[in-house]
Design a protein around this motif. Structure first.
Motif, PDB file in Angstrom:
ATOM      1  N   ILE A 265       0.829  -1.210   0.000  1.00  0.00           N
ATOM      2  CA  ILE A 265       0.000   0.000   0.000  1.00  0.00           C
ATOM      3  C   ILE A 265       0.866   1.264   0.000  1.00  0.00           C
ATOM      4  CG2 ILE A 265      -1.662   1.352   1.347  1.00  0.00           C
ATOM      5  CD1 ILE A 265      -2.876  -1.351   2.239  1.00  0.00           C
ATOM      6  N   LEU A 266       1.918   1.278   0.810  1.00  0.00           N
ATOM      7  CA  LEU A 266       2.807   2.438   0.828  1.00  0.00           C
ATOM      8  C   LEU A 266       3.503   2.626  -0.523  1.00  0.00           C
ATOM      9  CD1 LEU A 266       4.506   2.329   4.354  1.00  0.00           C
ATOM     10  CD2 LEU A 266       2.759   3.927   3.518  1.00  0.00           C
ATOM     11  N   THR A 267       3.836   1.526  -1.185  1.00  0.00           N
ATOM     12  CA  THR A 267       4.457   1.625  -2.508  1.00  0.00           C
ATOM     13  C   THR A 267       3.507   2.292  -3.498  1.00  0.00           C
ATOM     14  OG1 THR A 267       5.766  -0.383  -2.117  1.00  0.00           O
ATOM     15  CG2 THR A 267       5.518   0.326  -4.398  1.00  0.00           C
ATOM     16  N   GLU A 268       2.240   1.906  -3.461  1.00  0.00           N
ATOM     17  CA  GLU A 268       1.261   2.500  -4.375  1.00  0.00           C
ATOM     18  C   GLU A 268       1.045   3.979  -4.088  1.00  0.00           C
ATOM     19  OE1 GLU A 268      -0.028   1.129  -7.050  1.00  0.00           O
ATOM     20  OE2 GLU A 268       1.217  -0.630  -6.608  1.00  0.00           O
ATOM     21  N   LEU A 269       0.971   4.355  -2.816  1.00  0.00           N
ATOM     22  CA  LEU A 269       0.774   5.765  -2.468  1.00  0.00           C
ATOM     23  C   LEU A 269       2.015   6.594  -2.816  1.00  0.00           C
ATOM     24  CD1 LEU A 269      -1.081   5.386   0.954  1.00  0.00           C
ATOM     25  CD2 LEU A 269      -2.057   6.100  -1.237  1.00  0.00           C
ATOM     26  N   ALA A 270       3.192   6.020  -2.618  1.00  0.00           N
ATOM     27  CA  ALA A 270       4.424   6.734  -2.964  1.00  0.00           C
ATOM     28  C   ALA A 270       4.504   6.996  -4.462  1.00  0.00           C
ATOM     29  CB  ALA A 270       5.636   5.929  -2.501  1.00  0.00           C
ATOM     30  N   ASP A 271       3.872   6.145  -5.251  1.00  0.00           N
ATOM     31  CA  ASP A 271       3.923   6.288  -6.706  1.00  0.00           C
ATOM     32  C   ASP A 271       3.272   7.580  -7.189  1.00  0.00           C
ATOM     33  OD1 ASP A 271       4.658   5.065  -9.279  1.00  0.00           O
ATOM     34  OD2 ASP A 271       2.494   5.039  -9.629  1.00  0.00           O
ATOM     35  N   LEU A 272       2.467   8.212  -6.346  1.00  0.00           N
ATOM     36  CA  LEU A 272       1.888   9.505  -6.720  1.00  0.00           C
ATOM     37  C   LEU A 272       2.976  10.537  -6.975  1.00  0.00           C
ATOM     38  CD1 LEU A 272      -1.125   9.736  -4.232  1.00  0.00           C
ATOM     39  CD2 LEU A 272      -1.203   9.172  -6.666  1.00  0.00           C
ATOM     40  N   MET A 273       4.112  10.383  -6.309  1.00  0.00           N
ATOM     41  CA  MET A 273       5.239  11.288  -6.504  1.00  0.00           C
ATOM     42  C   MET A 273       6.266  10.738  -7.481  1.00  0.00           C
ATOM     43  SD  MET A 273       5.436  14.306  -4.986  1.00  0.00           S
ATOM     44  CE  MET A 273       3.759  14.540  -5.568  1.00  0.00           C
ATOM     45  N   LEU A 274       5.996   9.561  -8.027  1.00  0.00           N
ATOM     46  CA  LEU A 274       6.929   8.933  -8.961  1.00  0.00           C
ATOM     47  C   LEU A 274       6.324   8.947 -10.365  1.00  0.00           C
ATOM     48  CD1 LEU A 274       8.037   6.016  -6.606  1.00  0.00           C
ATOM     49  CD2 LEU A 274       9.258   8.129  -7.075  1.00  0.00           C
ATOM     50  N   ASP A 275       5.800   7.836 -10.805  1.00  0.00           N
ATOM     51  CA  ASP A 275       5.281   7.750 -12.163  1.00  0.00           C
ATOM     52  C   ASP A 275       4.106   8.697 -12.407  1.00  0.00           C
ATOM     53  OD1 ASP A 275       7.174   5.885 -12.738  1.00  0.00           O
ATOM     54  OD2 ASP A 275       5.840   4.157 -12.657  1.00  0.00           O
ATOM     55  N   LYS A 276       3.218   8.829 -11.404  1.00  0.00           N
ATOM     56  CA  LYS A 276       2.046   9.672 -11.617  1.00  0.00           C
ATOM     57  C   LYS A 276       2.435  11.138 -11.784  1.00  0.00           C
ATOM     58  CE  LYS A 276      -0.787   6.313 -11.659  1.00  0.00           C
ATOM     59  NZ  LYS A 276       0.302   5.322 -11.780  1.00  0.00           N
ATOM     60  N   LEU A 277       3.424  11.594 -11.039  1.00  0.00           N
ATOM     61  CA  LEU A 277       3.893  12.964 -11.214  1.00  0.00           C
ATOM     62  C   LEU A 277       4.635  13.114 -12.537  1.00  0.00           C
ATOM     63  CD1 LEU A 277       4.240  15.829 -10.177  1.00  0.00           C
ATOM     64  CD2 LEU A 277       6.258  15.071  -8.907  1.00  0.00           C
ATOM     65  N   LEU A 278       5.444  12.127 -12.894  1.00  0.00           N
ATOM     66  CA  LEU A 278       6.170  12.180 -14.163  1.00  0.00           C
ATOM     67  C   LEU A 278       5.213  12.346 -15.338  1.00  0.00           C
ATOM     68  CD1 LEU A 278       8.767  11.926 -15.828  1.00  0.00           C
ATOM     69  CD2 LEU A 278       8.475   9.440 -15.751  1.00  0.00           C
ATOM     70  N   GLU A 279       4.065  11.665 -15.264  1.00  0.00           N
ATOM     71  CA  GLU A 279       3.084  11.760 -16.348  1.00  0.00           C
ATOM     72  C   GLU A 279       2.518  13.166 -16.496  1.00  0.00           C
ATOM     73  OE1 GLU A 279       0.310   8.819 -15.091  1.00  0.00           O
ATOM     74  OE2 GLU A 279       1.684   7.144 -15.472  1.00  0.00           O
ATOM     75  N   GLN A 280       2.603  13.981 -15.443  1.00  0.00           N
ATOM     76  CA  GLN A 280       1.987  15.304 -15.453  1.00  0.00           C
ATOM     77  C   GLN A 280       2.994  16.457 -15.541  1.00  0.00           C
ATOM     78  OE1 GLN A 280      -1.330  15.404 -15.559  1.00  0.00           O
ATOM     79  NE2 GLN A 280      -1.502  13.193 -15.249  1.00  0.00           N
ATOM     80  N   VAL A 281       4.273  16.182 -15.338  1.00  0.00           N
ATOM     81  CA  VAL A 281       5.262  17.252 -15.245  1.00  0.00           C
ATOM     82  C   VAL A 281       5.291  18.117 -16.503  1.00  0.00           C
ATOM     83  CG1 VAL A 281       7.759  17.704 -15.286  1.00  0.00           C
ATOM     84  CG2 VAL A 281       6.787  16.263 -13.512  1.00  0.00           C
TER      85      VAL A 281
END
Length: 389
Positions: A223-239
């Motif tokens: 669960i922590l890995t999935e939430l941390a992904d908001l600052m990883l791949d999910k942010l990369l998709e929006q940068v």
């Protein structure tokens, strides 16, 4: 000495081939992030349509990847890896020749579970071969991935500088991936617990999955890995979109923001390989999660563009360790059953499944700036989670 070297060369070559899988995958993913603004312009897309490019593939992966993980703990792991890369080659070719949005959407949809097959199972095989060195293995794995993510926007910039299209990069990657597929026929993929078993029944697979879902330690790290992904791949998709549409920079400068973010990951992962030999992973998570929480809030609030670039660099350096450590902790929670870990991770991928389309919908309704604020949930949750027992 020569005989000893020849004895080691075979295993070292196989390990190198498996690590190379991550380089290929992140070259592809890094390209997606850099090309999104061009997709929006060339195909006249809305933010919601862009969100669907990352949400619908996630739905396909959610339906297929748990089964891929469970079968991955059997003797069929090699063919799942080879088949996954073959489908990826097809997807890259489709994107490179697409004339309409629908074809790109289909390509993204088939490539998502395919990546889950060849990337996750190659990673799991490396972990299974040295289970007590999971963090160090993941650090090297992600370092290669960071190189791939960093190269993609730079390659795209170089392509544009000689007046070629983004399509040529996708077609070139299709050729490279097709050649790499032949190398994956060599590894044996036999380090996991079920490699020698002739067959495993569906009932046994189900029992293995239920047992894993009841493992509280595993659930915490997943669960922590999935939430941390908001600052990883999910942010990369929006940068790229954020810097172009909110910070009001040019398309080239928006691509530069993506390059800064991915370069920060690369530098951070280079430093992480020796750092993990001296500092516990948990301590690194505790420090960096707090830094990112503050830096991301500042990024959204500060109006000065160059400061946004600096904060983006600080964040990417800080988040470089997150996936490495969190993923290693998930494998350590269930040693020898890496395929089941992949299955559980795929199921809980639903936590982030609708994030792109939700962000797109909010951005279309009230603006991208407001939508980006939701991603702050990631570092705040990690800050709290790594301090709890």
């Amino acid at each position: 000495m020569l005989a000893k070297f020849q004895k080691l060369r075979g295993p070292l070559l196989i390990v190198s081939i498996l690590y190379g899988v991550e380089l290929i995958d992140e070259l592809i993913y890094g390209l997606h992030g850099a090309v999104v603004p061009y997709f929006k312009t060339d195909f006249n897309l809305t933010y919601t349509q862009i969100g669907l490019l990352f949400t619908l593939p996630g739905i396909f992966a959610l339906l297929i990847e748990p089964l891929i993980g469970l079968i991955g703990d059997t003797r069929h792991r090699r063919w799942l890896v080879v088949g996954g890369l073959a489908v990826t080659v097809l997807g890259l070719a489709l994107i490179g020749t697409a004339q309409i949005y629908g074809v790109i959407l289909v390509a993204f949809c088939i490539m998502s579970p395919a990546s889950g097959a060849y990337v996750n199972l190659a990673q799991a095989t490396l972990i299974d071969s040295k289970p007590t060195r999971a963090e160090q293995t993941m650090a090297r794995w992600v370092l290669l991935g960071s190189i791939g993510v960093a190269i993609s926007p730079l390659a795209l910039t170089a392509v544009f500088s000689i007046s070629l299209s983004w399509r040529s990069v996708y077609l070139a990657l299709a050729i490279i991936a097709a050649a790499y597929l032949l190398l994956l026929l060599k590894p044996k993929f036999d380090a996991h617990a079920g490699a020698a078993e002739e067959s495993i029944t569906l009932r046994q697979m189900k029992l293995n999955l239920v047992e894993a879902l009841r493992n509280r330690t595993l659930m915490k790290w997943v669960i922590l890995t999935e939430l941390a992904d908001l600052m990883l791949d999910k942010l990369l998709e929006q940068v790229g979109l954020y810097f172009h549409d909110v910070a009001r920079v040019t398309l080239a400068e928006a691509t530069g923001a993506v390059s800064i973010f991915t370069a920060g990951w690369l530098i951070g992962n280079i430093a992480l390989v020796p750092l993990l030999e001296r500092v516990p992973g948990i301590r690194i998570l505790r420090i960096t999660s707090l830094i990112v929480s503050i830096a991301y809030a500042a990024l959204l609030l500060v109006p000065i563009v160059w400061i946004k670039y600096v904060l983006l660099g600080v964040m990417s350096l800080s988040t470089a360790s997150w996936y490495v450590i969190l993923r290693a902790k998930t494998y350590e929670a269930l040693p020898g059953r890496s395929g089941v870990v992949i299955a559980v991770t795929a199921i809980f991928g639903a936590i982030n499944l609708f994030v792109p389309v939700i962000l797109g919908g909010i951005a279309d309704a009230i603006g991208l700036q407001a939508a980006m604020g939701l991603l702050l949930i990631g570092p705040v949750a990690l800050t709290i989670g790594v301090r709890s027992k």
